[in-house]
Design an enzyme around this catalytic site. Structure first.
Site, PDB file in Angstrom:
ATOM      1  N   GLY A 297       0.806  -1.214   0.000  1.00  0.00           N
ATOM      2  CA  GLY A 297       0.000   0.000   0.000  1.00  0.00           C
ATOM      3  C   GLY A 297       0.837   1.261   0.000  1.00  0.00           C
ATOM      4  O   GLY A 297       2.032   1.251   0.305  1.00  0.00           O
ATOM      5  N   ARG A 299       0.741   3.862   1.957  1.00  0.00           N
ATOM      6  CA  ARG A 299       1.211   4.310   3.271  1.00  0.00           C
ATOM      7  C   ARG A 299       2.547   3.691   3.611  1.00  0.00           C
ATOM      8  O   ARG A 299       3.499   4.364   4.007  1.00  0.00           O
ATOM      9  CB  ARG A 299       0.186   3.951   4.348  1.00  0.00           C
ATOM     10  CG  ARG A 299      -1.079   4.791   4.298  1.00  0.00           C
ATOM     11  CD  ARG A 299      -2.145   4.207   5.192  1.00  0.00           C
ATOM     12  NE  ARG A 299      -3.351   5.020   5.179  1.00  0.00           N
ATOM     13  CZ  ARG A 299      -4.518   4.607   5.621  1.00  0.00           C
ATOM     14  NH1 ARG A 299      -4.636   3.385   6.092  1.00  0.00           N
ATOM     15  NH2 ARG A 299      -5.566   5.385   5.601  1.00  0.00           N
ATOM     16  N   VAL A 300       2.643   2.397   3.451  1.00  0.00           N
ATOM     17  CA  VAL A 300       3.894   1.730   3.778  1.00  0.00           C
ATOM     18  C   VAL A 300       4.927   1.972   2.683  1.00  0.00           C
ATOM     19  O   VAL A 300       6.120   1.983   2.945  1.00  0.00           O
ATOM     20  CB  VAL A 300       3.664   0.232   4.027  1.00  0.00           C
ATOM     21  CG1 VAL A 300       4.960  -0.478   4.360  1.00  0.00           C
ATOM     22  CG2 VAL A 300       2.686   0.076   5.175  1.00  0.00           C
ATOM     23  N   GLU A 318       5.390  -0.941  -6.101  1.00  0.00           N
ATOM     24  CA  GLU A 318       4.190  -1.411  -6.793  1.00  0.00           C
ATOM     25  C   GLU A 318       3.038  -1.270  -5.817  1.00  0.00           C
ATOM     26  O   GLU A 318       2.860  -2.099  -4.929  1.00  0.00           O
ATOM     27  CB  GLU A 318       4.377  -2.866  -7.243  1.00  0.00           C
ATOM     28  CG  GLU A 318       5.424  -3.046  -8.329  1.00  0.00           C
ATOM     29  CD  GLU A 318       5.024  -2.446  -9.662  1.00  0.00           C
ATOM     30  OE1 GLU A 318       3.812  -2.230  -9.866  1.00  0.00           O
ATOM     31  OE2 GLU A 318       5.903  -2.195 -10.494  1.00  0.00           O
ATOM     32  N   CYS A 353      -4.728  -5.293  -6.606  1.00  0.00           N
ATOM     33  CA  CYS A 353      -4.371  -3.890  -6.823  1.00  0.00           C
ATOM     34  C   CYS A 353      -4.822  -3.385  -8.188  1.00  0.00           C
ATOM     35  O   CYS A 353      -5.019  -2.186  -8.375  1.00  0.00           O
ATOM     36  CB  CYS A 353      -2.871  -3.693  -6.656  1.00  0.00           C
ATOM     37  SG  CYS A 353      -1.873  -4.747  -7.725  1.00  0.00           S
TER      38      CYS A 353
END
Length: 587
Positions: A297, A299-300, A318, A353
């Site tokens: 994601g 955020r990470v 990615e 995704c």
């Protein structure tokens, strides 16, 4: 040590901090916790020595689950009903996990540093650079897939209840295809590329030479845990790197199997698997790598990028985003509906995704499209899709509750026009269609990553472009229409990592197309030769002999030399000859 994984926690600017730099999280009942950043992936915090927690004191930042030992009950939904231990781990985790567990890890920073040093030493021997080493490892991966297909399929079913055919098509077949392409094309990829030289370097030759980056880290995700682990490793091996794979612990069966298979089939002196969660990932990110490849994601992704920046390590991220499908009214309705369903519920039940996140169509056409979707859903998954063996389950209880919460949000529940059934004990949610969900809802702002499909209606189809542009750039965007002009406008005016016209998700199977994001959906690309190039450095090399050396470039600098060089650099050969003999074109 007890670790608490808290999805989506971000310390906002201006957050209250104590004199020691700790972040204060206010609790109801005037209780508080102190947080202090002490690791790459999250926030470690200690309970202040004030008073103990009382029952039902709710954290204001997000939902939290606590347990003091594996045998005790776990509490969730944001309530702490027991006094916490003195040391906890709080993090926004790549795979959006919300798991509470006691974690005893021997793999710390020292072990990670030792692993990287060992792999770098082995890389520096040059063994991974040879064609023979690379091809042997690729052949062993292909052999591994063939010989262990059943074990891999069983692991995927254990982690996600992934249907056998879906597991084969989406994970095994794609991975095998990438591997066989690399085996077939490796010599061509490795061959130096000859390029033209100029008159300024005459006589000379030049080449672009690909060289491996060194020791690379691959951090994969849980939703396609085999494909997203092995495909980047294929690229890293093809390019001649030593590689560490960190698979997601949210897919533990596949993670464990990958560790076993890699040690059995591949060269352990240069290719390793590190299992574990946040502590292990943190220890790995603290090391100096020559490239980090992360799937997860946004955020990470930011956390990974920040960790990499400390060592100026290049990254491939990615990520994901809200992938739209814009549907015009001139389509073959049945085909369009079937392809949207495949790109939504046929992709790990929406946990992909590149899966369709939401649909845009006109108000007039929406009822026809929704009816077609309902009809084909019934054909695909039966009257009761919760009983279907052709739908994956939700990965864990945290994500189940997250999706359930989206559906129950104010103003959203009454927008459901199909589905909405849940089966918590089996972590199943039926394919659900909603119409004109409030724009301010969580569902319309966050990546859904599940079987919920909102349909957004617009007055005319071109208005859908602005709906897409109002959100961060997605990893994929889809358009269904026979209108060639609209197709061209979509390709030219909508920015996305990749696109499918009258199709969903299949563009990622074409190895001659790069796969990657743009903006918040990612950095860098891979698949096919792009994977090889992602893990390679293109080194420019100029070759010259000792013949033909001219004093034009050497001091002393004279007006005559300047005239000759200006003519040469302007590709004026005649003028250069005249200048060399002391003449000019005007003389």
């Amino acid at each position: 040590m007890l670790f608490v994984f808290l999805e989506g926690f971000i310390v906002q600017p201006g957050t209250e901090r104590d004199p020691f730099g700790c972040v204060v999280v206010v609790l109801e009942g005037n209780k508080s916790l102190s947080l202090s950043v002490n690791c790459v992936l999250g926030f470690s915090f200690s309970v202040k020595k004030k008073s103990s927690f009382f029952r039902s004191c709710r954290l204001n930042v997000a939902s939290l689950a606590l347990a003091t030992s594996p045998s005790q009950s776990q509490f969730s939904g944001g309530y702490c009903s027991i006094p916490p231990p003195s040391r906890l781990k709080l993090t926004c985790y790549a795979t959006l996990s919300a798991v509470v567990k006691t974690h005893e890890s021997a793999f710390d920073g020292k072990e990670a540093a030792s692993l990287v040093d060992e792999l770098r030493t082995n890389f520096n021997t040059g063994r991974t650079k040879s064609y023979e080493w690379r091809i042997s490892q690729l052949q062993n991966i292909a052999k591994m897939i063939d010989e262990k297909e059943k074990a891999i399929t069983e692991a995927l079913h254990q982690d996600l209840s992934k249907p056998e055919l879906e597991a084969f098509l989406a994970e095994l077949s794609n991975t095998k295809s990438s591997c066989m392409l690399a085996i077939k094309e490796l010599k061509n990829w490795m061959a130096p590329e000859t390029v033209k030289t100029s008159v300024t370097t005459f006589p000379s030759s030049a080449q672009i030479v690909s060289e491996p980056l060194g020791v690379v880290l691959v951090i994969s995700a849980w939703n396609f845990p085999f494909l997203l682990s092995v495909e980047p490793v294929i690229g890293a091996i093809s390019a001649g790197n030593a590689v560490v794979l960190k698979p997601s612990e949210i897919a533990p069966a596949t993670s464990s199997l990958l560790a076993k298979l890699f040690s059995e089939y591949l060269d352990e002196t240069t290719i390793r698997v590190v299992q574990g969660g946040v502590p292990e990932t943190t220890a790995l990110l603290d090391q100096k790598w020559d490239k980090i490849f992360f799937t997860g994601g946004a955020r990470v992704g930011r956390i990974v990028m920040a960790a990499a920046a400390k060592n100026l390590t290049p990254v491939v991220l990615e990520l994901g985003g809200k992938c739209p499908a814009l549907v015009d009214s001139d389509v073959n309705l049945q085909v369009a509906a079937r392809r949207i369903i495949t790109g939504k519920w046929g992709c790990n039940n929406g946990q992909a995704c590149i899966g369709v996140d939401y649909v845009i169509t006109t108000k007039d056409f929406a009822p026809k499209l929704i009816n077609a979707l309902k009809t084909e859903l019934k054909t695909f998954f039966g009257e009761n899709p919760l009983d279907s063996k052709d739908l994956s389950r939700i990965v864990n209880s945290f994500h189940f509750k997250r999706l359930e919460s989206m559906m129950k949000e104010n103003g959203v529940a009454d927008k459901i026009v199909h589905g909405g059934q849940t089966m918590e004990d089996k972590l199943k949610i039926s394919p659900t269609i909603l119409v004109d969900v409030p724009e301010g809802s969580t569902m319309m702002h966050e990546e859904i990553f599940g079987p919920l499909l909102p349909v957004v209606t617009v007055s005319k189809i071109e208005d859908g472009f602005q709906v897409i542009r109002s959100k961060p750039k997605p990893l994929a965007a889809y358009l269904f229409t026979d209108n060639k002009e609209l197709q061209n406008q979509f390709v030219q005016n909508v920015s996305a990592g990749g696109m499918g016209i009258n199709e969903t998700v299949l563009h990622v199977t074409l190895k001659d197309l790069p796969f990657g994001g743009v903006g918040e959906s990612g950095i860098g690309a891979y698949h096919g030769k792009f994977s090889y190039e992602t893990f390679s450095h293109k080194k420019g090399v100029l070759y010259r002999s000792f013949d033909g050396d001219s004093d034009l470039r050497y001091p002393p600098y004279t007006p005559e030399k300047k005239r000759v060089l200006k003519a040469l650099l302007s590709s004026d050969i005649f003028g250069a000859i005249l200048a060399f003999f002391g003449f000019s074109k005007d003389s």
